[in-house]
Design a protein around this motif. Structure first.
Motif, PDB file in Angstrom:
ATOM      1  N   ALA A 240       0.923  -1.141  -0.121  1.00 22.57           N
ATOM      2  CA  ALA A 240       0.086   0.081   0.029  1.00 22.57           C
ATOM      3  C   ALA A 240       0.900   1.261  -0.024  1.00 22.57           C
ATOM      4  O   ALA A 240       1.683   1.464   0.894  1.00 22.57           O
ATOM      5  N   HIS A 241       0.554   2.008  -1.146  1.00 24.52           N
ATOM      6  CA  HIS A 241       1.749   3.175  -1.259  1.00 24.52           C
ATOM      7  C   HIS A 241       1.009   4.302  -1.772  1.00 24.52           C
ATOM      8  O   HIS A 241       0.010   4.082  -2.582  1.00 24.52           O
ATOM      9  N   ALA A 242       1.582   5.651  -1.534  1.00 26.04           N
ATOM     10  CA  ALA A 242       1.136   6.613  -1.988  1.00 26.04           C
ATOM     11  C   ALA A 242       2.198   7.747  -2.644  1.00 26.04           C
ATOM     12  O   ALA A 242       2.773   8.779  -2.004  1.00 26.04           O
ATOM     13  N   PRO A 243       2.817   7.365  -3.759  1.00 23.25           N
ATOM     14  CA  PRO A 243       3.722   7.995  -4.207  1.00 23.25           C
ATOM     15  C   PRO A 243       3.404   9.405  -4.548  1.00 23.25           C
ATOM     16  O   PRO A 243       2.247   9.635  -5.111  1.00 23.25           O
ATOM     17  N   LEU A 244       4.250  10.483  -4.606  1.00 23.00           N
ATOM     18  CA  LEU A 244       3.916  11.920  -4.835  1.00 23.00           C
ATOM     19  C   LEU A 244       3.459  12.142  -6.324  1.00 23.00           C
ATOM     20  O   LEU A 244       2.624  12.962  -6.567  1.00 23.00           O
ATOM     21  N   GLY A 245       4.305  11.511  -7.213  1.00 20.63           N
ATOM     22  CA  GLY A 245       3.976  11.783  -8.690  1.00 20.63           C
ATOM     23  C   GLY A 245       4.566  13.026  -9.225  1.00 20.63           C
ATOM     24  O   GLY A 245       5.198  13.652  -8.343  1.00 20.63           O
ATOM     25  N   GLY A 246       4.067  13.326 -10.440  1.00 21.07           N
ATOM     26  CA  GLY A 246       4.598  14.468 -11.099  1.00 21.07           C
ATOM     27  C   GLY A 246       3.431  15.619 -11.608  1.00 21.07           C
ATOM     28  O   GLY A 246       2.493  14.696 -11.868  1.00 21.07           O
ATOM     29  N   PRO A 247       3.561  16.740 -11.905  1.00 20.28           N
ATOM     30  CA  PRO A 247       2.619  17.347 -12.542  1.00 20.28           C
ATOM     31  C   PRO A 247       2.407  16.967 -14.028  1.00 20.28           C
ATOM     32  O   PRO A 247       3.224  16.340 -14.479  1.00 20.28           O
ATOM     33  N   ARG A 248       0.994  16.863 -14.230  1.00 17.93           N
ATOM     34  CA  ARG A 248       0.840  16.372 -15.772  1.00 17.93           C
ATOM     35  C   ARG A 248      -0.624  16.750 -15.937  1.00 17.93           C
ATOM     36  O   ARG A 248      -1.446  17.509 -15.046  1.00 17.93           O
ATOM     37  N   PHE A 249      -0.999  16.620 -17.246  1.00 22.78           N
ATOM     38  CA  PHE A 249      -2.325  16.789 -17.746  1.00 22.78           C
ATOM     39  C   PHE A 249      -3.106  15.552 -17.763  1.00 22.78           C
ATOM     40  O   PHE A 249      -2.712  14.545 -18.120  1.00 22.78           O
ATOM     41  N   SER A 250      -4.258  15.769 -17.009  1.00 20.33           N
ATOM     42  CA  SER A 250      -5.101  14.539 -16.708  1.00 20.33           C
ATOM     43  C   SER A 250      -6.119  14.481 -17.716  1.00 20.33           C
ATOM     44  O   SER A 250      -7.064  15.538 -18.012  1.00 20.33           O
ATOM     45  N   THR A 251      -6.119  13.681 -18.680  1.00 17.35           N
ATOM     46  CA  THR A 251      -7.172  13.370 -19.563  1.00 17.35           C
ATOM     47  C   THR A 251      -8.317  12.869 -19.059  1.00 17.35           C
ATOM     48  O   THR A 251      -9.578  13.145 -19.503  1.00 17.35           O
ATOM     49  N   GLU A 252      -8.169  12.065 -17.867  1.00 21.34           N
ATOM     50  CA  GLU A 252      -9.553  11.760 -16.882  1.00 21.34           C
ATOM     51  C   GLU A 252     -10.452  12.981 -16.735  1.00 21.34           C
ATOM     52  O   GLU A 252     -11.708  12.840 -16.837  1.00 21.34           O
ATOM     53  N   THR A 253      -9.714  13.920 -16.158  1.00 24.19           N
ATOM     54  CA  THR A 253     -10.587  15.141 -15.904  1.00 24.19           C
ATOM     55  C   THR A 253     -10.629  16.602 -16.767  1.00 24.19           C
ATOM     56  O   THR A 253     -11.390  17.461 -16.485  1.00 24.19           O
ATOM     57  N   GLY A 254      -9.785  16.277 -17.742  1.00 29.62           N
ATOM     58  CA  GLY A 254      -9.307  17.447 -18.666  1.00 29.62           C
ATOM     59  C   GLY A 254      -9.027  18.683 -17.849  1.00 29.62           C
ATOM     60  O   GLY A 254      -9.215  19.841 -18.357  1.00 29.62           O
ATOM     61  N   THR A 255      -8.154  18.532 -16.828  1.00 28.96           N
ATOM     62  CA  THR A 255      -7.461  19.509 -16.343  1.00 28.96           C
ATOM     63  C   THR A 255      -6.020  19.181 -15.772  1.00 28.96           C
ATOM     64  O   THR A 255      -5.546  18.101 -16.134  1.00 28.96           O
ATOM     65  N   TRP A 256      -5.158  20.154 -15.418  1.00 28.42           N
ATOM     66  CA  TRP A 256      -3.705  19.963 -14.955  1.00 28.42           C
ATOM     67  C   TRP A 256      -3.705  19.467 -13.576  1.00 28.42           C
ATOM     68  O   TRP A 256      -4.519  20.058 -12.869  1.00 28.42           O
ATOM     69  N   ALA A 257      -2.987  18.678 -13.342  1.00 30.05           N
ATOM     70  CA  ALA A 257      -3.024  17.982 -11.964  1.00 30.05           C
ATOM     71  C   ALA A 257      -1.688  17.861 -11.285  1.00 30.05           C
ATOM     72  O   ALA A 257      -0.403  17.707 -11.937  1.00 30.05           O
ATOM     73  N   LEU A 258      -1.786  18.859 -10.175  1.00 30.46           N
ATOM     74  CA  LEU A 258      -0.491  18.941  -9.675  1.00 30.46           C
ATOM     75  C   LEU A 258      -0.252  18.143  -8.451  1.00 30.46           C
ATOM     76  O   LEU A 258      -1.307  18.231  -7.482  1.00 30.46           O
ATOM     77  N   PRO A 259       0.621  17.631  -8.041  1.00 28.48           N
ATOM     78  CA  PRO A 259       1.008  16.799  -6.995  1.00 28.48           C
ATOM     79  C   PRO A 259       0.580  17.657  -5.376  1.00 28.48           C
ATOM     80  O   PRO A 259       1.423  18.479  -5.478  1.00 28.48           O
ATOM     81  N   LEU A 260      -0.234  17.061  -4.666  1.00 23.61           N
ATOM     82  CA  LEU A 260      -0.221  17.838  -3.238  1.00 23.61           C
ATOM     83  C   LEU A 260       0.414  17.042  -2.183  1.00 23.61           C
ATOM     84  O   LEU A 260      -0.016  15.813  -2.059  1.00 23.61           O
ATOM     85  N   PRO A 261       1.585  17.538  -1.661  1.00 23.85           N
ATOM     86  CA  PRO A 261       2.192  16.864  -0.669  1.00 23.85           C
ATOM     87  C   PRO A 261       1.697  17.153   0.641  1.00 23.85           C
ATOM     88  O   PRO A 261       2.310  17.607   1.636  1.00 23.85           O
ATOM     89  N   THR A 262       0.462  16.776   0.851  1.00 29.48           N
ATOM     90  CA  THR A 262      -0.358  17.046   2.069  1.00 29.48           C
ATOM     91  C   THR A 262      -0.475  15.924   3.051  1.00 29.48           C
ATOM     92  O   THR A 262      -0.015  14.747   2.646  1.00 29.48           O
ATOM     93  N   LEU A 263      -1.058  15.801   4.018  1.00 29.08           N
ATOM     94  CA  LEU A 263      -1.210  14.646   4.984  1.00 29.08           C
ATOM     95  C   LEU A 263      -2.262  13.761   4.288  1.00 29.08           C
ATOM     96  O   LEU A 263      -1.958  12.263   4.675  1.00 29.08           O
ATOM     97  N   ASP A 264      -2.963  13.772   3.320  1.00 25.70           N
ATOM     98  CA  ASP A 264      -4.171  13.227   2.855  1.00 25.70           C
ATOM     99  C   ASP A 264      -3.722  11.919   2.065  1.00 25.70           C
ATOM    100  O   ASP A 264      -4.174  10.855   2.835  1.00 25.70           O
ATOM    101  N   PRO A 265      -2.728  11.920   1.301  1.00 21.78           N
ATOM    102  CA  PRO A 265      -2.366  10.579   0.486  1.00 21.78           C
ATOM    103  C   PRO A 265      -1.586   9.699   1.569  1.00 21.78           C
ATOM    104  O   PRO A 265      -1.694   8.450   1.677  1.00 21.78           O
TER     105      PRO A 265
END
Length: 416
Positions: A240-265
């Motif tokens: 079970a893991h929650a990698p930070l990932g990188g910024p990208r354009f999300s084709t699923e939502t049609g928006t830009w996705a910026l990784p959130l380094p918060t407590l949530d993940p």
């Protein structure tokens, strides 16, 4: 410690002493729920929510440092609600361990809004862990969560206390939204879920203080995380893991996705580690969702600037002084605020799109989430858990049901 003559009563989805007794596990304590920090901005909103929605038979009380402010809050709550004129008031201070111990020993569940938690929170957690009292808060501070695990999880397991952090916008929509999404996917297969957060809201002084405190304690946060890893048991046979990932354009939502380094993940990953329903190999990525590239670049620059300036104590203090503690947006501004978290989940050849949404995330909905979490722990039949646990582990579907009934939306948008 001052107490009033009687517990509060109010309309709710359950009523009568039978509803309260059905979820009660502790005996001999005068209060089912105590709200600590009741006179702060979010504390008052939470008190208002409890005044409206705590079921008849639920014994609840307000707690804080100032008897005068508590009495004034009770007067406001009792205006139009004469049954609250005797709402109990308890005096306790984060710097007075004896008062915190007395508070913890008087309640089955204590919900705290007193932050920054790394400064003011540990004493109450320690008292609750020792007394076997369930504890809830609104922290989004990873350092505090990790320190609590290292110092108090073992004792809480011994006494049966449930320590549940992040019971507001950090991290209920994300933790329970992922749980809801997992429930739409096949069992026993690797799962991949991405969350995309959008919100329109403003911040209170307390929120700014907590965020700047967390941002300004990078080395301490890393040390606490390392210490937690030394104490936490390894997950065997599953991942079970929650990698930070990188910024990208999300084709699923049609928006830009910026990784959130918060407590949530981190919270989501801990839920996944604890619950086998998340499958043998679970991955979660957490993003802020913005519509245009300029907004994405601007958001990245603003976050970087905040992280840098928070490292400079004079600048951090100046920023914190600009936002008075206990202040926050007006009711009119909060009424225009909103949030949406969209999830894209995949596993076993199935793809599902889900959504959690609601009104003002930082205050109105956070107060609702904290209050319903406290009522859920106090009143609902739940799986037996103890120690530091997440909302998904401690309350899961029971809390989702409560929040849906209270107006938050959990829905399946579509499946593939």
């Amino acid at each position: 410690m001052e107490t009033g003559a009687g517990a509060g009563r109010g309309p709710g989805r359950e009523s009568g002493q039978d509803a309260v007794e059905s979820g009660r596990s502790g005996v001999g304590r005068p209060y089912d729920v105590v709200l600590y920090g009741a006179t702060g901005f979010v504390g008052e909103l939470t008190a208002e929510y409890l005044a409206e929605h705590a079921p008849a038979g639920c014994r609840w009380a307000l707690a804080g440092r100032s008897p005068a402010k508590l009495a004034a809050l009770r007067d406001r709550l009792a205006a139009g609600r004469p049954h609250l004129a005797g709402l109990p008031l308890l005096t306790a201070d984060s710097g007075d361990p004896a008062s915190l111990r007395a508070l913890a020993e008087s309640a089955r569940v204590v919900a705290s809004t007193v932050g920054p938690y790394v400064w003011y929170g540990e004493g109450l957690v320690a008292a609750c862990a020792e007394a076997g009292t369930d504890y809830l808060d609104l922290t989004g501070e990873p350092e505090f969560v990790d320190l609590v695990y290292v110092r108090h999880d073992a004792r809480a397991r011994e006494t049966g206390a449930r320590i549940v952090h992040a019971c507001g916008f950090d991290s209920v929509p994300h933790d329970l939204g992922v749980l809801f999404t997992v429930g739409q996917l096949p069992e026993g297969v690797p799962l991949r879920i991405d969350g995309f957060v959008r919100a329109g809201a403003v911040f209170s002084g307390g929120t700014v203080a907590s965020a700047l405190t967390a941002f300004g304690r990078g080395p301490q946060t890393l040390r606490a995380a390392r210490e937690r890893r030394l104490h936490a048991p390894r997950l065997v046979g599953r991942r079970a893991h929650a990698p930070l990932g990188g910024p990208r354009f999300s084709t699923e939502t049609g928006t830009w996705a910026l990784p959130l380094p918060t407590l949530d993940p981190r919270v989501v990953a801990r839920s996944a580690a604890a619950l086998e329903r998340y499958g043998p190999d679970f991955r979660y990525r957490h993003y802020a969702s913005v519509r245009t590239l300029p907004m994405a670049l601007g958001g990245t620059a603003a976050l970087a600037a905040t992280l840098v300036t928070a490292q400079v104590p004079p600048v951090r203090r100046w920023l914190m002084d600009r936002y008075a503690a206990g202040s926050g947006p007006s009711a009119e501004r909060r009424a225009r605020s909103w949030f949406t978290v969209r999830f894209v989940g995949e596993g076993g050849g199935r793809r599902v799109f889900t959504e959690v949404s609601g009104g003002d995330p930082g205050y109105d909905e956070t107060a609702k989430m904290l209050a319903e979490s406290a009522l859920c722990l106090a009143l609902d039949p739940l799986p037996k858990t103890a120690g530091q646990v997440t909302t998904a582990v401690a309350m899961g579907d029971a809390l989702i049901s409560r929040l849906r009934a209270a107006g938050l939306r959990f829905r399946v948008a579509h499946t593939e």
